[in-house]
Design a protein around this motif. Sequence first.
Motif, PDB file in Angstrom:
ATOM      1  N   ARG A 177       0.801  -1.223   0.000  1.00 43.23           N
ATOM      2  CA  ARG A 177       0.000   0.000   0.000  1.00 43.23           C
ATOM      3  C   ARG A 177       0.834   1.274   0.000  1.00 43.23           C
ATOM      4  NH1 ARG A 177      -3.932  -1.074   4.991  1.00 43.23           N
ATOM      5  NH2 ARG A 177      -1.937  -1.804   5.818  1.00 43.23           N
ATOM      6  N   ARG A 178       2.149   1.137   0.098  1.00 45.60           N
ATOM      7  CA  ARG A 178       2.989   2.330   0.070  1.00 45.60           C
ATOM      8  C   ARG A 178       2.937   2.958  -1.320  1.00 45.60           C
ATOM      9  NH1 ARG A 178       6.526  -1.007   3.124  1.00 45.60           N
ATOM     10  NH2 ARG A 178       7.676  -1.514   1.211  1.00 45.60           N
ATOM     11  N   ALA A 179       2.652   4.265  -1.357  1.00 43.29           N
ATOM     12  CA  ALA A 179       2.470   4.956  -2.636  1.00 43.29           C
ATOM     13  C   ALA A 179       3.800   5.455  -3.177  1.00 43.29           C
ATOM     14  CB  ALA A 179       1.510   6.133  -2.469  1.00 43.29           C
ATOM     15  N   MET A 180       3.861   5.564  -4.474  1.00 47.40           N
ATOM     16  CA  MET A 180       5.016   6.159  -5.145  1.00 47.40           C
ATOM     17  C   MET A 180       4.864   7.675  -5.125  1.00 47.40           C
ATOM     18  SD  MET A 180       7.813   5.381  -6.746  1.00 47.40           S
ATOM     19  CE  MET A 180       9.025   6.052  -7.889  1.00 47.40           C
ATOM     20  N   SER A 181       5.986   8.404  -5.091  1.00 49.82           N
ATOM     21  CA  SER A 181       5.953   9.865  -5.095  1.00 49.82           C
ATOM     22  C   SER A 181       7.027  10.391  -6.031  1.00 49.82           C
ATOM     23  CB  SER A 181       6.173  10.421  -3.686  1.00 49.82           C
ATOM     24  OG  SER A 181       7.477  10.140  -3.231  1.00 49.82           O
ATOM     25  N   LEU A 182       6.860  11.647  -6.412  1.00 47.51           N
ATOM     26  CA  LEU A 182       7.858  12.269  -7.290  1.00 47.51           C
ATOM     27  C   LEU A 182       9.195  12.405  -6.580  1.00 47.51           C
ATOM     28  CD1 LEU A 182       5.703  15.046  -9.020  1.00 47.51           C
ATOM     29  CD2 LEU A 182       6.426  12.834  -9.958  1.00 47.51           C
ATOM     30  N   GLU A 183       9.177  12.627  -5.258  1.00 50.39           N
ATOM     31  CA  GLU A 183      10.428  12.725  -4.508  1.00 50.39           C
ATOM     32  C   GLU A 183      11.189  11.407  -4.555  1.00 50.39           C
ATOM     33  OE1 GLU A 183       7.523  13.756  -3.466  1.00 50.39           O
ATOM     34  OE2 GLU A 183       7.796  15.936  -3.288  1.00 50.39           O
ATOM     35  N   MET A 184      10.458  10.292  -4.435  1.00 50.93           N
ATOM     36  CA  MET A 184      11.116   8.984  -4.512  1.00 50.93           C
ATOM     37  C   MET A 184      11.708   8.766  -5.905  1.00 50.93           C
ATOM     38  SD  MET A 184       8.292   6.724  -2.438  1.00 50.93           S
ATOM     39  CE  MET A 184       9.065   5.190  -2.889  1.00 50.93           C
ATOM     40  N   LEU A 185      10.983   9.194  -6.937  1.00 49.35           N
ATOM     41  CA  LEU A 185      11.494   9.060  -8.294  1.00 49.35           C
ATOM     42  C   LEU A 185      12.763   9.888  -8.493  1.00 49.35           C
ATOM     43  CD1 LEU A 185      11.110   7.943 -11.149  1.00 49.35           C
ATOM     44  CD2 LEU A 185       9.662   9.931 -11.639  1.00 49.35           C
ATOM     45  N   ALA A 186      12.758  11.114  -7.952  1.00 49.76           N
ATOM     46  CA  ALA A 186      13.949  11.970  -8.064  1.00 49.76           C
ATOM     47  C   ALA A 186      15.126  11.362  -7.316  1.00 49.76           C
ATOM     48  CB  ALA A 186      13.635  13.370  -7.531  1.00 49.76           C
ATOM     49  N   SER A 187      14.888  10.770  -6.151  1.00 46.98           N
ATOM     50  CA  SER A 187      15.960  10.144  -5.382  1.00 46.98           C
ATOM     51  C   SER A 187      16.551   8.962  -6.146  1.00 46.98           C
ATOM     52  CB  SER A 187      15.437   9.685  -4.017  1.00 46.98           C
ATOM     53  OG  SER A 187      15.002  10.783  -3.244  1.00 46.98           O
ATOM     54  N   GLN A 188      15.689   8.175  -6.798  1.00 45.58           N
ATOM     55  CA  GLN A 188      16.194   7.046  -7.570  1.00 45.58           C
ATOM     56  C   GLN A 188      17.031   7.509  -8.751  1.00 45.58           C
ATOM     57  OE1 GLN A 188      13.192   4.128  -8.562  1.00 45.58           O
ATOM     58  NE2 GLN A 188      12.188   4.342  -6.569  1.00 45.58           N
ATOM     59  N   GLN A 189      16.588   8.564  -9.415  1.00 40.10           N
ATOM     60  CA  GLN A 189      17.357   9.082 -10.546  1.00 40.10           C
ATOM     61  C   GLN A 189      18.694   9.663 -10.084  1.00 40.10           C
ATOM     62  OE1 GLN A 189      14.581  11.821 -12.288  1.00 40.10           O
ATOM     63  NE2 GLN A 189      13.560  10.237 -13.518  1.00 40.10           N
ATOM     64  N   GLN A 190      18.694  10.341  -8.914  1.00 39.95           N
ATOM     65  CA  GLN A 190      19.946  10.880  -8.385  1.00 39.95           C
ATOM     66  C   GLN A 190      20.903   9.754  -8.009  1.00 39.95           C
ATOM     67  OE1 GLN A 190      19.673  12.953  -4.625  1.00 39.95           O
ATOM     68  NE2 GLN A 190      21.387  14.303  -5.140  1.00 39.95           N
ATOM     69  N   ALA A 191      20.357   8.650  -7.495  1.00 39.92           N
ATOM     70  CA  ALA A 191      21.205   7.532  -7.084  1.00 39.92           C
ATOM     71  C   ALA A 191      21.879   6.871  -8.271  1.00 39.92           C
ATOM     72  CB  ALA A 191      20.383   6.511  -6.310  1.00 39.92           C
ATOM     73  N   GLU A 192      21.340   7.037  -9.467  1.00 39.55           N
ATOM     74  CA  GLU A 192      21.945   6.461 -10.660  1.00 39.55           C
ATOM     75  C   GLU A 192      23.095   7.296 -11.204  1.00 39.55           C
ATOM     76  OE1 GLU A 192      19.015   5.809 -13.611  1.00 39.55           O
ATOM     77  OE2 GLU A 192      17.761   4.513 -12.350  1.00 39.55           O
ATOM     78  N   GLU A 193      23.299   8.501 -10.636  1.00 44.37           N
ATOM     79  CA  GLU A 193      24.309   9.418 -11.163  1.00 44.37           C
ATOM     80  C   GLU A 193      25.616   9.351 -10.388  1.00 44.37           C
ATOM     81  OE1 GLU A 193      22.443  13.190 -11.005  1.00 44.37           O
ATOM     82  OE2 GLU A 193      20.923  12.715 -12.526  1.00 44.37           O
ATOM     83  N   ILE A 194      25.952   8.179  -9.876  1.00 43.33           N
ATOM     84  CA  ILE A 194      27.215   8.003  -9.154  1.00 43.33           C
ATOM     85  C   ILE A 194      28.362   7.999 -10.159  1.00 43.33           C
ATOM     86  CG2 ILE A 194      28.518   6.475  -7.639  1.00 43.33           C
ATOM     87  CD1 ILE A 194      25.875   5.388  -6.604  1.00 43.33           C
ATOM     88  N   GLU A 195      29.358   8.824  -9.898  1.00 45.86           N
ATOM     89  CA  GLU A 195      30.514   8.888 -10.773  1.00 45.86           C
ATOM     90  C   GLU A 195      31.292   7.576 -10.707  1.00 45.86           C
ATOM     91  OE1 GLU A 195      31.305  11.222 -12.848  1.00 45.86           O
ATOM     92  OE2 GLU A 195      29.667  12.584 -12.283  1.00 45.86           O
ATOM     93  N   PRO A 196      31.807   7.118 -11.819  1.00 47.62           N
ATOM     94  CA  PRO A 196      32.587   5.860 -11.811  1.00 47.62           C
ATOM     95  C   PRO A 196      33.804   5.968 -10.907  1.00 47.62           C
ATOM     96  CG  PRO A 196      32.013   6.506 -14.062  1.00 47.62           C
ATOM     97  CD  PRO A 196      31.647   7.659 -13.181  1.00 47.62           C
ATOM     98  N   GLY A 197      34.031   4.925 -10.126  1.00 48.44           N
ATOM     99  CA  GLY A 197      35.204   4.876  -9.255  1.00 48.44           C
ATOM    100  C   GLY A 197      35.056   5.591  -7.931  1.00 48.44           C
ATOM    101  N   VAL A 198      33.887   6.191  -7.649  1.00 48.40           N
ATOM    102  CA  VAL A 198      33.689   6.906  -6.398  1.00 48.40           C
ATOM    103  C   VAL A 198      33.485   5.910  -5.270  1.00 48.40           C
ATOM    104  CG1 VAL A 198      32.163   8.464  -5.131  1.00 48.40           C
ATOM    105  CG2 VAL A 198      32.747   8.939  -7.515  1.00 48.40           C
ATOM    106  N   THR A 199      34.227   6.084  -4.196  1.00 52.05           N
ATOM    107  CA  THR A 199      34.075   5.253  -2.997  1.00 52.05           C
ATOM    108  C   THR A 199      34.124   6.155  -1.772  1.00 52.05           C
ATOM    109  OG1 THR A 199      36.451   4.836  -2.781  1.00 52.05           O
ATOM    110  CG2 THR A 199      35.169   3.265  -4.106  1.00 52.05           C
TER     111      THR A 199
END
Length: 434
Positions: free
Chosen positions: A12-34
């Motif tokens: 029952r947990r709803a999707m939100s635009l904030e969650m979508l933005a967080s997922q898209q931001q999480a995909e923008e990790i620079e290669p080799g960053v630790t």
Amino acid sequence: MDNAYVTTPFGRRAMSLEMLASQQQAEEIEPGVTRNKWKLFRAICEARPALGVTDRALTVLDALLTFYPADELAEERGLIVFPSNTQLSIRARGMTAATLRRHLAVLVDAGLILRKDSANGKRYARRDRAGDVQDAFGFSLAPLLARAVEIETVAAQVVANRELLRAAKERLTICRRDIAKLIEVALEEGVGGDWVMISAIFREIVGRLPRAARVDDLTNVLDELAMLREEILNLLNKNNNFNKMSANESQVERHIQNSNSESISDLEPAFEVKQGAQSVDRGGQTNGPIDSRDENLNSGGDVGTGERRTKRSIDEGGGLKSFPLGMVLQACPEISNYGPGGQIGSWRELMSAAVVVRSMLGVSPSAYQDACSAMGPENAATVIACILERGGHINSAGGYLRDLTRRTENGEFAIGPMLMSLLRANSPVGRKAG
């Protein structure tokens, strides 16, 4: 990649635009960053107020990080942890399941973790024949790595602000202690001066400190207290120099023929006898320059004493000192009526109001321009505010401003005594005494 696609929450947990933005931001990790997970967690703790998370939510995040097998967060190793509620509760210091769910939601809303739910909502990992994780469902730590630079920057700023606040509090404490003890010794030694008024000004300045003071609040009060301490020291040093002079004259048994050789003004507070204060404190009736020799003739003193006093005043002068805007507005409240909307909140607004008041007082544009060139635009606006405050005691505002400009060019004028005089007059104690 574990976070290469959008995933929606289970049940029952709803999707939100904030969650979508967080997922898209999480995909923008620079290669080799630790990042070291515990150093990053410490930075999150420092930046906690800015990130909008609670201390209990950080306890849950701490528990989640313990399930990540390595100390270094790296995208190549995978960023999904999949503990059961039972194990997560144990590592979260026995937190109940309902409380655990609530704080997990806080971490998700703050954009620090992501949910990657399976088809049935369970948390688990699917491994290949070699035992390597092929796919995992649980909580993704990818936002921590994606926002690492932002989190570290915010944490560094929080630490710097805390250090500035601590240093400002220390300086304020020392300044308050100095003023209190200097006033105490002045009263014990019977030093001449209106110490009751000085004590009242001291209490009034300190009383303006809010309970939860910020760095700006402390800095403004500290500037005013530092100036008050300087004036008290000038007064005590003047009294000390007078005592030394009297002792030296007694030691060499020098006979003084003129009993009126010292003016009574030498025993008055320093902010009334410093350069430029004589014309304001005496009502501002004199528009031309004040000759030190005429003053000594009127007070019964010899010319040599007046010349020494004038030279000492010039030597102490130096350049004009700018004072805090809050102090100027407290000493000269009338100028606020000519600001935008009947109030002044910046130096720019004070200088705009000074132009209006200058025209109203009949000061020519050239006279005001000369004052700005000699004193600086902020100090010239401050002088206009002071002239407005004492308008009933000044015959010609334009002539008076030209005289102060000439004195500034000769190093014979300081704004401090003028402001202190008006500050005392406009303080609650000063108005009551008046």
